[in-house]
Design a protein around this motif. Sequence first.
Motif, PDB file in Angstrom:
ATOM      1  N   THR A  64       1.061  -1.193   0.016  1.00 44.20           N
ATOM      2  CA  THR A  64       0.221   0.160   0.299  1.00 44.20           C
ATOM      3  C   THR A  64       0.992   1.034  -0.310  1.00 44.20           C
ATOM      4  N   ALA A  65       0.262   2.717  -1.063  1.00 37.82           N
ATOM      5  CA  ALA A  65       0.805   4.215  -0.603  1.00 37.82           C
ATOM      6  C   ALA A  65       0.117   4.616  -0.366  1.00 37.82           C
ATOM      7  N   ASN A  66       0.240   5.868   0.195  1.00 36.28           N
ATOM      8  CA  ASN A  66      -0.688   7.185   0.530  1.00 36.28           C
ATOM      9  C   ASN A  66       0.379   8.153   0.278  1.00 36.28           C
ATOM     10  N   MET A  67      -0.546   9.433  -0.344  1.00 38.87           N
ATOM     11  CA  MET A  67       0.272  10.186  -1.509  1.00 38.87           C
ATOM     12  C   MET A  67      -0.677  11.426  -1.950  1.00 38.87           C
ATOM     13  N   TYR A  68       0.460  12.902  -1.086  1.00 33.52           N
ATOM     14  CA  TYR A  68      -0.343  13.874  -0.747  1.00 33.52           C
ATOM     15  C   TYR A  68       0.136  14.961  -0.354  1.00 33.52           C
ATOM     16  N   ALA A  69      -0.145  16.604  -0.943  1.00 28.70           N
ATOM     17  CA  ALA A  69       1.520  17.511  -0.750  1.00 28.70           C
ATOM     18  C   ALA A  69       1.695  17.656   0.342  1.00 28.70           C
ATOM     19  N   ASN A  70       3.389  17.590   0.032  1.00 28.74           N
ATOM     20  CA  ASN A  70       4.055  17.584   1.686  1.00 28.74           C
ATOM     21  C   ASN A  70       3.448  18.424   2.580  1.00 28.74           C
ATOM     22  N   LYS A  71       3.359  19.446   2.428  1.00 28.37           N
ATOM     23  CA  LYS A  71       3.126  20.990   3.185  1.00 28.37           C
ATOM     24  C   LYS A  71       1.509  21.735   2.573  1.00 28.37           C
ATOM     25  N   MET A  72       1.486  22.498   3.287  1.00 28.34           N
ATOM     26  CA  MET A  72       0.773  23.372   3.028  1.00 28.34           C
ATOM     27  C   MET A  72       0.451  24.490   2.387  1.00 28.34           C
ATOM     28  N   GLY A  73      -0.181  25.291   1.953  1.00 27.81           N
ATOM     29  CA  GLY A  73       0.189  27.488   1.615  1.00 27.81           C
ATOM     30  C   GLY A  73       1.060  27.057   0.731  1.00 27.81           C
ATOM     31  N   PRO A  74       2.310  27.359   0.601  1.00 24.30           N
ATOM     32  CA  PRO A  74       3.279  27.566  -0.077  1.00 24.30           C
ATOM     33  C   PRO A  74       4.375  26.449  -0.162  1.00 24.30           C
ATOM     34  N   GLY A  75       4.308  25.377   0.158  1.00 22.29           N
ATOM     35  CA  GLY A  75       5.131  24.500   0.004  1.00 22.29           C
ATOM     36  C   GLY A  75       4.496  23.603  -0.791  1.00 22.29           C
ATOM     37  N   SER A  76       2.768  23.684  -1.612  1.00 24.26           N
ATOM     38  CA  SER A  76       1.614  22.683  -1.402  1.00 24.26           C
ATOM     39  C   SER A  76       2.039  21.935  -2.819  1.00 24.26           C
ATOM     40  N   HIS A  77       3.211  22.519  -3.550  1.00 22.97           N
ATOM     41  CA  HIS A  77       3.192  22.541  -4.516  1.00 22.97           C
ATOM     42  C   HIS A  77       4.739  21.119  -4.584  1.00 22.97           C
ATOM     43  N   ILE A  78       4.601  20.604  -3.462  1.00 21.16           N
ATOM     44  CA  ILE A  78       5.773  19.407  -3.714  1.00 21.16           C
ATOM     45  C   ILE A  78       5.150  18.344  -3.041  1.00 21.16           C
ATOM     46  N   ALA A  79       4.504  17.006  -3.830  1.00 20.17           N
ATOM     47  CA  ALA A  79       4.346  16.308  -2.573  1.00 20.17           C
ATOM     48  C   ALA A  79       5.090  14.962  -1.894  1.00 20.17           C
ATOM     49  N   SER A  80       4.579  14.276  -1.542  1.00 16.12           N
ATOM     50  CA  SER A  80       5.099  13.025  -0.893  1.00 16.12           C
ATOM     51  C   SER A  80       4.487  11.909  -0.632  1.00 16.12           C
ATOM     52  N   GLY A  81       5.011  10.687  -0.062  1.00 14.04           N
ATOM     53  CA  GLY A  81       4.051   9.373   0.339  1.00 14.04           C
ATOM     54  C   GLY A  81       4.274   8.585   1.373  1.00 14.04           C
ATOM     55  N   SER A  82       4.258   7.650   1.284  1.00  9.80           N
ATOM     56  CA  SER A  82       4.484   6.620   2.544  1.00  9.80           C
ATOM     57  C   SER A  82       4.033   5.115   2.150  1.00  9.80           C
ATOM     58  N   PHE A  83       5.258   3.961   1.818  1.00  6.74           N
ATOM     59  CA  PHE A  83       4.987   2.854   1.509  1.00  6.74           C
ATOM     60  C   PHE A  83       5.241   1.251   2.095  1.00  6.74           C
ATOM     61  N   MET A  84       4.096   1.129   2.030  1.00  4.79           N
ATOM     62  CA  MET A  84       4.833  -0.610   2.297  1.00  4.79           C
ATOM     63  C   MET A  84       4.640  -1.568   2.295  1.00  4.79           C
TER      64      MET A  84
END
Length: 162
Positions: A64-84
């Motif tokens: 499984t993995a999840n994915m989302y914006a790494n930060k809010m507001g002015p940092g929301s153009h960078i994604a992040s995620g976690s994997f297992m």
Amino acid sequence: MELREATDADWASIWPFFHTIVSAGETYVYPRDLDEPAARAMWMVAPPGRTVVAVDEHGTVLGTANMYANKMGPGSHIASGSFMVAPEHAGQGVGRALGEDLLAWARREGFRGVQFNAVVESNTRAVKLWQSIGFEIMTTIPEGFHHPTLGYVGLHIMYQKL
């Protein structure tokens, strides 16, 4: 192997390996005693984020993995995620498929890059995988992770520009 959006019903298959991996304390910065309701709330992210599962032809959840914006507001153009990946399915390309899915999702959603905030240095299999699909180690926080058997080890911040 098929990748699809995770459903509420998938949690019953995710939790056993999630719990095993997190309680081992070797690869995630989550509390080792994280309980199921808190784990579910953290992992099963709400839109506009996304949680996916990799399943085999029988519907068995392999990872499984999840994915989302790494930060809010002015940092929301960078994604992040976690994997297992369920330990019994390691080394079968599940992690790679999930990582490539995150990159495709991030591109579709218009992110400018993907940042992993906490890749444990001693998790060499994950580090090698992420590097093989284009991630770079931007920096390593010395002794940023307390491993249960290795003691204090580095914690990588990894990045890929899209």
